[in-house]
Every structure is written in structure tokens, then in C-alpha cells.
Design a protein around this motif. Structure first.
Motif: not given
Lengths: 114, 115
Positions: B4-11
Motif C-alpha cells: 500500500v502506497t500513500q505518496a503524500q506524507t503531509e498535506i
């Protein structure tokens, strides 16, 4: 109210010491899990148990041990063999084991090494 | 292998803005389940949604909506009119046939909603 409790909230470990993290649930769930969370990382599975008196190693079981003598309880012991134990530990449970089951989490225990 | 990839570390967004959290997964399983969890500052993960691999209908729950697309292996999460209370870390997770009891979590996306 049904839920999962973990204690203590913070735990300090000295070098060479074993410590035990408590996890209790009153949801009447068969399956229970222990996860480790490091900063900026997802959860990694340490151990899981589908039923009383049965448990299996997860991805990072080395240096940890568990027991499941009662349905409600799934304590995790961090042994002295775990060289980098500082992390946030989360306990979870689900109605049964299986890929479709939603896991419900406790509030976590933060372990720090002195 | 499952991933599972969540490319956004922080928004970081300003209150009332819409925000979409991306989740891309990898699996060879035919049957699998996808989850989203919210982790507020208190630390406890809170379940938001579960979706199985045979149900590609989008889901809306209040200000939350989820877009599941098997063609792109994505399960994105949108918060409409964000609020300060939405500030948290959000995890996408996958549980598949070959994984057995294992649920694979993404690294999480930390969302800051500023007033």
C-alpha cells in the motif's frame, strides 16, 4: 461501553529489562493483534491471535513474546532481545480472524528506553 | 506481494478546502478488502470505511467520500469542506486472500487543517 484498553499509556524500559504491555478487550472478539508504529511509518504486525491459547508471529516478532490465556486479554512482553524497542504500540481486536474483518484499536502504549 | 502506497506524507489545507488523500495498492489477489483509518493526536486508530474488491461503487458519508478504481488500483479519500477536527494521520490498508490475517498498512498521510 465496549472497547479496548491498553496500559500503561507510557512505559520506560531500562537496558536489559523485560517489560509487559497490557491489552484488554470487552468486545467479545476472538482475534487480537499487536502492532508497532514508528514515526512516519505505517503499522507493522508483531503477533496475532485468532483464538484463545493460539497465536502466530507477524512480520517483526523477534524480541517480543505474547500469551493468550483468556479471550479478553493479549499481553505483549518486550524482551531484552529487542534492541530498538522505542515505539508506539497498538493493540487491536476483530470479531474473528480473516481478511474481511475490521480491526478496532486501543489507545496505544508509548515505550521509551532510559 | 501486497503493498500500500500513500505518496503524500503531509498535506496542509485551510479550513473549508476540499482535500483528497491518495492510496495506491498492489495485490495479485482476486478477493481483497481495503480500509481507511484515522489516527487523531490521541493515537487511537478509528475505522472509517471498508470496501471489498467486488464493489466499486463510490461511497459518501457526510463530508467524506471514497473513490475506488480497480483499473488504477486506487482507493482515494476525499474530505469536503475540511475542518480543524479533521487534522490527523490517515492510513489506507489492504487485506487479501494470500495475506491471511495480515492487514498491510500504508505509511499514512498527515493532514493539517488550519483555521
Amino acid at each position: 461501553d465496549g472497547g479496548i484498553t491498553q496500559s500503561p499509556k507510557y512505559l520506560f524500559r531500562k537496558e536489559g529489562q523485560n517489560v509487559t504491555l497490557s491489552c484488554e478487550q470487552n468486545l467479545n472478539h476472538d482475534a487480537m493483534y499487536w502492532y508497532r508504529q514508528d514515526p512516519g511509518q505505517g503499522l507493522r504486525l508483531i503477533y496475532y491471535s485468532q483464538i484463545v491459547n493460539d497465536f502466530q508471529k507477524g512480520d517483526i516478532a523477534e524480541g517480543y513474546s505474547v500469551s493468550r490465556e483468556k479471550k479478553e486479554s493479549f499481553p505483549l512482553t518486550v524482551t531484552s532481545a529487542q534492541k530498538n524497542p522505542t515505539a508506539f504500540y497498538l493493540c487491536a481486536s476483530s470479531l474473528a480472524g480473516g481478511l474481511r474483518e475490521t480491526q478496532y484499536f486501543g489507545p496505544g502504549t508509548r515505550l521509551l528506553v532510559l | 506481494a501486497q503493498k500500500v502506497t500513500q505518496a503524500q506524507t503531509e498535506i496542509s489545507v485551510v479550513e473549508k478546502e476540499d482535500v483528497t488523500l491518495d492510496c495506491v495498492y498492489e495485490t495479485r489477489d482476486t478477493t481483497y478488502y481495503l480500509f481507511w483509518y484515522k489516527q487523531p493526536p490521541s493515537g487511537e486508530l478509528v475505522f472509517l470505511i471498508r470496501r471489498n474488491s467486488f464493489d466499486e461503487q463510490n461511497e459518501i458519508s457526510g463530508r467524506y467520500s471514497w473513490n475506488f478504481q480497480k483499473s488504477t488500483s486506487s482507493f482515494n479519500f476525499t474530505i469536503t469542506a475540511s475542518q480543524v477536527v479533521d487534522s490527523a494521520v490517515y492510513f489506507c490498508a489492504l487485506s487479501g486472500d494470500t495475506g491471511g490475517f495480515k492487514t498491510i498498512f500504508g505509511a499514512g498521510t498527515r493532514l493539517f487543517v488550519k483555521a
